[in-house]
Design an enzyme around this catalytic site. Structure first.
Site, PDB file in Angstrom:
ATOM      1  N   ALA A  64       0.875  -1.168   0.000  1.00 29.32           N
ATOM      2  CA  ALA A  64       0.000   0.000   0.000  1.00 29.32           C
ATOM      3  C   ALA A  64       0.914   1.219   0.000  1.00 29.32           C
ATOM      4  CB  ALA A  64      -0.874  -0.023   1.235  1.00 29.32           C
ATOM      5  N   GLY A 109       0.811  -4.898   1.165  1.00 30.03           N
ATOM      6  CA  GLY A 109      -0.341  -5.094   0.277  1.00 30.03           C
ATOM      7  C   GLY A 109       0.018  -5.868  -0.988  1.00 30.03           C
ATOM      8  N   GLU A 112      -0.151  -9.376  -0.109  1.00 30.87           N
ATOM      9  CA  GLU A 112      -1.581  -9.704   0.089  1.00 30.87           C
ATOM     10  C   GLU A 112      -2.298  -9.889  -1.257  1.00 30.87           C
ATOM     11  OE1 GLU A 112      -1.808  -6.293   2.787  1.00 30.87           O
ATOM     12  OE2 GLU A 112      -2.756  -7.619   4.237  1.00 30.87           O
ATOM     13  N   GLU A 132       4.433  -4.566   7.735  1.00 32.11           N
ATOM     14  CA  GLU A 132       3.602  -3.459   8.241  1.00 32.11           C
ATOM     15  C   GLU A 132       3.913  -3.046   9.670  1.00 32.11           C
ATOM     16  OE1 GLU A 132       2.456  -5.957   6.400  1.00 32.11           O
ATOM     17  OE2 GLU A 132       0.962  -5.228   4.965  1.00 32.11           O
TER      18      GLU A 132
HETATM   19  N1  CAA Z   1       4.637   3.290  -0.784  1.00 27.87           N
HETATM   20  C1  CAA Z   1       5.004   4.442  -1.387  1.00 27.87           C
HETATM   21  N2  CAA Z   1       6.184   4.573  -2.042  1.00 27.87           N
HETATM   22  C2  CAA Z   1       6.993   3.505  -2.056  1.00 27.87           C
HETATM   23  C3  CAA Z   1       6.666   2.288  -1.452  1.00 27.87           C
HETATM   24  C4  CAA Z   1       5.417   2.186  -0.792  1.00 27.87           C
HETATM   25  N3  CAA Z   1       4.974   1.063  -0.220  1.00 27.87           N
HETATM   26  N4  CAA Z   1       7.682   1.432  -1.642  1.00 27.87           N
HETATM   27  C5  CAA Z   1       8.611   2.089  -2.348  1.00 27.87           C
HETATM   28  N5  CAA Z   1       8.202   3.345  -2.606  1.00 27.87           N
HETATM   29  C6  CAA Z   1       8.911   4.400  -3.345  1.00 27.87           C
HETATM   30  C7  CAA Z   1      10.030   5.014  -2.510  1.00 27.87           C
HETATM   31  O1  CAA Z   1       9.527   5.989  -1.630  1.00 27.87           O
HETATM   32  C8  CAA Z   1      10.916   5.582  -3.596  1.00 27.87           C
HETATM   33  O2  CAA Z   1      10.348   6.763  -4.075  1.00 27.87           O
HETATM   34  P1  CAA Z   1      11.177   8.170  -3.971  1.00 27.87           P
HETATM   35  O3  CAA Z   1      12.405   7.934  -4.791  1.00 27.87           O
HETATM   36  O4  CAA Z   1      10.227   9.175  -4.535  1.00 27.87           O
HETATM   37  O5  CAA Z   1      11.488   8.355  -2.531  1.00 27.87           O
HETATM   38  C9  CAA Z   1      10.776   4.553  -4.725  1.00 27.87           C
HETATM   39  O6  CAA Z   1       9.583   3.821  -4.453  1.00 27.87           O
HETATM   40  C10 CAA Z   1      11.937   3.560  -4.754  1.00 27.87           C
HETATM   41  O7  CAA Z   1      12.023   2.964  -3.470  1.00 27.87           O
HETATM   42  P2  CAA Z   1      13.408   2.896  -2.637  1.00 27.87           P
HETATM   43  O8  CAA Z   1      14.313   4.041  -2.999  1.00 27.87           O
HETATM   44  O9  CAA Z   1      13.066   2.732  -1.202  1.00 27.87           O
HETATM   45  O10 CAA Z   1      14.014   1.547  -3.261  1.00 27.87           O
HETATM   46  P3  CAA Z   1      15.014   0.522  -2.548  1.00 27.87           P
HETATM   47  O11 CAA Z   1      15.428  -0.434  -3.612  1.00 27.87           O
HETATM   48  O12 CAA Z   1      16.059   1.240  -1.784  1.00 27.87           O
HETATM   49  O13 CAA Z   1      14.101  -0.261  -1.465  1.00 27.87           O
HETATM   50  C11 CAA Z   1      12.138  -1.455  -0.709  1.00 27.87           C
HETATM   51  C12 CAA Z   1      13.069  -1.073  -1.890  1.00 27.87           C
HETATM   52  C13 CAA Z   1      12.908  -2.353   0.274  1.00 27.87           C
HETATM   53  C14 CAA Z   1      10.942  -2.192  -1.269  1.00 27.87           C
HETATM   54  C15 CAA Z   1      11.697  -0.152   0.020  1.00 27.87           C
HETATM   55  O14 CAA Z   1      11.211   0.780  -0.948  1.00 27.87           O
HETATM   56  C16 CAA Z   1      10.604  -0.392   1.032  1.00 27.87           C
HETATM   57  O15 CAA Z   1      10.874  -0.837   2.127  1.00 27.87           O
HETATM   58  N6  CAA Z   1       9.337  -0.060   0.663  1.00 27.87           N
HETATM   59  C17 CAA Z   1       8.219  -0.173   1.565  1.00 27.87           C
HETATM   60  C18 CAA Z   1       7.727  -1.596   1.683  1.00 27.87           C
HETATM   61  C19 CAA Z   1       6.622  -1.689   2.708  1.00 27.87           C
HETATM   62  O16 CAA Z   1       6.798  -1.396   3.872  1.00 27.87           O
HETATM   63  N7  CAA Z   1       5.423  -2.096   2.258  1.00 27.87           N
HETATM   64  C20 CAA Z   1       4.260  -2.216   3.107  1.00 27.87           C
HETATM   65  C21 CAA Z   1       3.412  -0.975   3.001  1.00 27.87           C
HETATM   66  S1  CAA Z   1       2.126  -0.928   4.222  1.00 27.87           S
HETATM   67  C22 CAA Z   1       0.888  -1.907   3.580  1.00 27.87           C
HETATM   68  O17 CAA Z   1       1.006  -2.495   2.524  1.00 27.87           O
HETATM   69  C23 CAA Z   1      -0.371  -1.944   4.414  1.00 27.87           C
HETATM   70  C24 CAA Z   1      -1.367  -2.949   3.998  1.00 27.87           C
HETATM   71  O18 CAA Z   1      -1.272  -4.138   4.290  1.00 27.87           O
HETATM   72  C25 CAA Z   1      -2.560  -2.552   3.290  1.00 27.87           C
END
Ligand code: CAA
Length: 257
Positions: A64, A109, A112, A132
């Site tokens: 998400a 998500g 999921e 999460e």
């Molecule tokens: N939401 C919004 N933006 C995201 C994102 C997310 N879930 N995941 C990655 N991005 C964006 C980053 O912010 C970045 O954008 P900017 O350059 O504008 O800052 C771009 O994608 C590239 O990401 P990274 O620079 O972080 O790439 P990386 O290779 O260094 O890392 C990653 C990759 C490990 C996947 C890292 O991006 C990360 O940890 N992302 C979040 C993953 C996460 O926590 N997901 C769960 C979300 S909560 C959820 O899903 C709730 C639910 O159940 C409904």
């Protein structure tokens, strides 16, 4: 601009989440568009199998959208959670098999959405996780319910409470992925699997998926009753006559023309 690409070819509908600059993270706009695309695709008479994947080489869906959630009120989060859950239910209840071609990060998500698919094939650079709790949240699109059913309660407790991310081999070992293949062969392998499915009876496939799904939530006797009723219903249709006759005539059954 569209955030979802769809390609319909030879009975296979390929849906690609197309937001690679955010690793295909699903903001409310993506969820809404994805939901309407899934609804249309399930109803499309030409479609026999659906494939879901992510644009680019890095991510299936990174979850998400964290930036959108930072600004949400509890009421907005409730609507966002329900919208994501509705989407997973639409995928899971599709009478046409849905295969996740997991081409990179399937986190939160994204994991999921993959779990709502009937089959998950991962590329070697895929990774899975429900991180999460690291954000002070919980898996809100069905993760707490589907993960224990797929990998068992103990492993689900561990993945969800540690928030750890696992690679494709580990996902295969614990049954979260059905198979793993080289990254550049992922889509061709998944399309091959889709073509194998397309050779089988569409009504029989839909009924089988229905029995599996309904049976998961039912006591064994109820599940068996659902199964035998569906088995019998198939005898009302030409499809089973084609399948049985083709076997007896030693030819390939032709279910789709
Ligand atoms: N939401 C919004 N933006 C995201 C994102 C997310 N879930 N995941 C990655 N991005 C964006 C980053 O912010 C970045 O954008 P900017 O350059 O504008 O800052 C771009 O994608 C590239 O990401 P990274 O620079 O972080 O790439 P990386 O290779 O260094 O890392 C990653 C990759 C490990 C996947 C890292 O991006 C990360 O940890 N992302 C979040 C993953 C996460 O926590 N997901 C769960 C979300 S909560 C959820 O899903 C709730 C639910 O159940 C409904």
């Amino acid at each position: 601009m569209s955030l979802i690409k769809i390609n319909n070819e030879n009975g296979i509908s390929e849906i690609t989440i197309d937001r690679p600059e955010a690793l295909n993270a699903m903001n409310p706009e993506v969820v809404a568009e994805f939901t309407s695309v899934i609804q249309d695709t399930v109803e499309n008479k030409e479609t026999g199998v659906i494939i879901i994947t992510g644009a680019g080489d890095k991510a299936f869906i990174a979850g998400a959208d964290i930036k959108s959630m930072q600004k949400m009120s509890a009421e907005e989060a409730l609507a966002y959670g329900k919208a994501g859950q509705k989407l997973t239910m639409l995928i899971e209840s599709s009478p046409k098999p849905v295969i996740a071609a997991v081409n990179g990060f399937a986190l939160g998500g994204g994991c999921e959405i993959a779990m709502a698919c009937h089959i998950r094939i991962a590329s070697e650079n895929a990774s899975f996780g429900q991180p999460e709790v690291k954000l002070g949240l919980l898996p809100g699109w069905g993760g707490t319910q589907r993960l224990p059913k797929i990998i068992g309660v103990g492993r689900a407790n561990e993945l969800i409470t540690t928030g750890k991310i696992i690679n494709a081999e580990e996902a295969l070992r614990i049954g979260l992925a059905n198979g793993v293949c080289p990254h550049d062969e992922l889509l061709s392998n998944v399309r091959k699997m889709a073509s194998t499915i397309l050779r089988n009876g569409p009504r029989a496939i839909a009924s089988s998926l229905h029995c599996i799904q309904e049976g998961l939530a039912a006591p064994i006797k109820e599940g068996l009753e659902i199964e035998v009723q569906e088995f019998s219903k198939l005898f009302h249709h030409d499809e089973r006559m084609e399948g049985l006759t083709a076997f007896i005539e030693k030819r390939q059954a032709n279910f789709r023309d």
